[in-house]
Design an enzyme around this catalytic site. Structure first.
Site, PDB file in Angstrom:
ATOM      1  N   ASN A   7       0.875  -1.174   0.000  1.00  0.00           N
ATOM      2  CA  ASN A   7       0.000   0.000   0.000  1.00  0.00           C
ATOM      3  C   ASN A   7       0.914   1.226   0.000  1.00  0.00           C
ATOM      4  O   ASN A   7       1.458   1.612   1.027  1.00  0.00           O
ATOM      5  CB  ASN A   7      -0.890  -0.032   1.249  1.00  0.00           C
ATOM      6  CG  ASN A   7      -1.879   1.123   1.281  1.00  0.00           C
ATOM      7  OD1 ASN A   7      -1.823   2.027   0.428  1.00  0.00           O
ATOM      8  ND2 ASN A   7      -2.763   1.112   2.249  1.00  0.00           N
ATOM      9  N   ARG A  92      -2.884  -2.121  -3.229  1.00  0.00           N
ATOM     10  CA  ARG A  92      -4.124  -1.407  -2.952  1.00  0.00           C
ATOM     11  C   ARG A  92      -4.130  -0.141  -3.810  1.00  0.00           C
ATOM     12  O   ARG A  92      -3.174   0.642  -3.775  1.00  0.00           O
ATOM     13  CB  ARG A  92      -4.186  -1.032  -1.478  1.00  0.00           C
ATOM     14  CG  ARG A  92      -5.429  -0.240  -1.171  1.00  0.00           C
ATOM     15  CD  ARG A  92      -5.341   0.483   0.135  1.00  0.00           C
ATOM     16  NE  ARG A  92      -6.543   1.285   0.295  1.00  0.00           N
ATOM     17  CZ  ARG A  92      -6.551   2.456   0.913  1.00  0.00           C
ATOM     18  NH1 ARG A  92      -5.453   2.970   1.414  1.00  0.00           N
ATOM     19  NH2 ARG A  92      -7.678   3.126   1.025  1.00  0.00           N
ATOM     20  N   HIS A 182     -12.888   2.247   0.299  1.00  0.00           N
ATOM     21  CA  HIS A 182     -12.885   1.150   1.291  1.00  0.00           C
ATOM     22  C   HIS A 182     -13.656  -0.068   0.779  1.00  0.00           C
ATOM     23  O   HIS A 182     -14.157  -0.876   1.573  1.00  0.00           O
ATOM     24  CB  HIS A 182     -13.553   1.563   2.627  1.00  0.00           C
ATOM     25  CG  HIS A 182     -12.867   2.659   3.366  1.00  0.00           C
ATOM     26  ND1 HIS A 182     -13.566   3.674   3.994  1.00  0.00           N
ATOM     27  CD2 HIS A 182     -11.561   2.908   3.590  1.00  0.00           C
ATOM     28  CE1 HIS A 182     -12.728   4.493   4.578  1.00  0.00           C
ATOM     29  NE2 HIS A 182     -11.495   4.059   4.342  1.00  0.00           N
ATOM     30  N   ARG A 243     -11.172  14.758   7.800  1.00  0.00           N
ATOM     31  CA  ARG A 243     -12.024  15.168   6.667  1.00  0.00           C
ATOM     32  C   ARG A 243     -13.387  15.622   7.179  1.00  0.00           C
ATOM     33  O   ARG A 243     -13.943  14.993   8.092  1.00  0.00           O
ATOM     34  CB  ARG A 243     -12.236  14.017   5.691  1.00  0.00           C
ATOM     35  CG  ARG A 243     -10.986  13.551   4.991  1.00  0.00           C
ATOM     36  CD  ARG A 243     -11.348  12.568   3.872  1.00  0.00           C
ATOM     37  NE  ARG A 243     -10.156  11.939   3.356  1.00  0.00           N
ATOM     38  CZ  ARG A 243      -9.894  10.629   3.424  1.00  0.00           C
ATOM     39  NH1 ARG A 243     -10.784   9.799   3.954  1.00  0.00           N
ATOM     40  NH2 ARG A 243      -8.778  10.157   2.936  1.00  0.00           N
ATOM     41  N   GLU A 388      -8.254  -5.949   5.170  1.00  0.00           N
ATOM     42  CA  GLU A 388      -8.118  -5.583   3.758  1.00  0.00           C
ATOM     43  C   GLU A 388      -6.899  -6.240   3.125  1.00  0.00           C
ATOM     44  O   GLU A 388      -6.945  -6.658   1.974  1.00  0.00           O
ATOM     45  CB  GLU A 388      -8.015  -4.053   3.633  1.00  0.00           C
ATOM     46  CG  GLU A 388      -9.339  -3.366   3.897  1.00  0.00           C
ATOM     47  CD  GLU A 388      -9.195  -1.892   4.201  1.00  0.00           C
ATOM     48  OE1 GLU A 388      -8.663  -1.567   5.287  1.00  0.00           O
ATOM     49  OE2 GLU A 388      -9.591  -1.070   3.369  1.00  0.00           O
TER      50      GLU A 388
END
Ligand code: AMP
Length: 403
Positions: A7, A92, A182, A243, A388
């Site tokens: 990642n 990813r 996601h 965010r 993940e």
């Protein structure tokens, strides 16, 4: 069979090295953080309990991947005899736009599309490409697979849920629409939710709350995503660590005028300086810190926690309507898995909707997937640890074997 999951972000490269047995085993994992900055740090640990943490000089992703490769075959703490043991590398990738509804073996054309999708994920996709290039250079001949955060959403969400009410050609020509993110986690957790219920996935309606530093909610029915809270970019939706999540779009240009911000500065403002960091006002976006301050009586932190929970509660309500009911509400990721306080705050007052939390089960600590609803709750509530990396490794191996 060894699969490496990478990642690559703006200033870090995270990795997990799996041995792909029926229940994939983590042989080693770690990261290189603060790439290109002072104090670049490499953290590595392996399944035997060996750990390494030291400052390294790493200017870019390629150098980062080289160091990771060296560690994997290191005579003391390595887990491989040779890099040729690596069968495939899964990457990813945050955005695959409308191009990819499945993982894909990387070639020059795929890289072009990942590059094109940088407009939807400017903070992520360019760095994923650097990571892919770095792996191609460091592991010559090894299959690289891109696994997209958007794929699960793209494959399921229909126009009524992905279109924005702006001139239609912005969708047809520029592909401005809801993509979500996601997706690998929502796919994995909704599948595990069906397993936990003991029902075929086809018959299950799940609301998945992925609450980490980034956070998103999804409505999944019959194994397909019906809607998700993140939008064109990961900025839309619930409140996140830094965010803003949903806001009146007019706030954007009002703040730009008030603070004299350029579009790039505004992007940074709403992505990096907003959310819980801004609401709680303690200089941290980490929910643990905010909960600790709340316990000490900090009223702004209490208000921030309530605001965060309320926004998620509204999404759960709207997805109950979107799905025409639900079988399960599942919590996952850092906050969803670990904060009993936040789960209770979110679910407070939902009993009449058939969502009944069992306070004792909610407080139990466990790393296992489990129900936290009362036995008579019509809609079950569960905590389901996401994975993940493992999911990316499985999808990567499936493609590498076919290739
Ligand atoms: P993730 O992005 O999934 O790694 O989640 C990271 C976030 O999870 C952190 O920023 C924390 O806010 C939150 N978190 C992790 N552990 C806990 C905990 N025990 N209690 C509350 N929040 C937690």
């Amino acid at each position: 069979m060894i699969v490496l999951v990478i990642n690559a972000g703006s200033s870090s490269v995270k990795f997990t090295c799996f041995e792909m047995i029926s229940d994939p085993k983590v042989l080693a994992n770690g990261l290189i953080e603060r790439i290109g900055l002072d104090g670049t740090l490499m953290k590595y640990s392996n399944h035997k309990g060996d750990e390494a943490k030291r400052e390294v000089t790493v200017k870019n992703a390629e150098e980062g991947v080289k160091i990771i490769a060296q560690k994997l075959v290191d005579s003391k703490i390595g887990v491989l005899k040779s890099l040729t043991e690596v069968k495939a590398i899964g990457h990813r990738v945050v955005s695959g736009g409308e191009y990819f509804s499945d993982p894909v073996v990387v070639d020059a054309r795929v890289k072009e599309f990942i590059d094109k999708c940088s407009v939807y994920a400017p903070l992520h996709n360019p760095h994923h490409l650097l990571g892919i290039n770095a792996c191609e250079a460091t592991f010559p001949g090894v299959t690289n697979v891109a696994v997209f955060d958007t794929a699960f959403h793209i494959a399921g969400i229909q126009p009524h849920a992905y279109l924005y009410a702006i001139p239609y050609e912005l969708y047809t020509e520029q592909k401005i629409r809801r993509y979500g993110a996601h997706g690998t986690s929502h796919d994995y957790v909704s599948r595990k939710a069906a397993e936990l219920l003991g029902k075929p996935r086809q018959n299950v309606r799940a609301i998945v709350c992925h609450l980490g530093n980034g956070a998103s909610i999804s409505a999944v029915a019959g194994g397909k995503c019906q809607d998700t809270s993140m939008g064109l970019t990961p900025l839309e939706g619930v409140i996140m660590g830094t965010r803003s999540g949903d806001i009146d779009p007019a706030i954007v240009w009002t703040v730009m005028k008030l603070k004299n911000l350029s579009p790039v500065e505004a992007d940074n403002f709403f992505n990096k300086k907003s959310g819980m960091l801004a609401l709680a006002g303690i200089g941290s976006s980490d929910l643990r810190d905010i909960e600790a301050e709340h316990k000490k009586g900090n009223k702004q932190c209490t208000q921030a926690l309530e605001t965060y929970a309320y926004r998620i509660k509204k999404y759960i309500g709207s997805y109950l309507a979107a799905l025409g009911g639900a079988d399960i509400v599942a919590f996952t990721a850092g906050i969803g898995e670990n904060s009993a306080t936040m789960r209770a705050l979110i679910l407070k007052g939902l009993d009449d909707l058939g969502i009944k939390l069992d306070a004792a089960k909610n407080s139990e600590r466990s790393g296992e997937a489990r129900f936290i609803s009362t036995n008579n709750s019509p809609i079950k509530i569960a905590v389901i640890p996401t994975d993940e990396e493992q999911e990316i490794a499985k999808q990567t191996l499936a493609l590498a074997i076919v290739k």
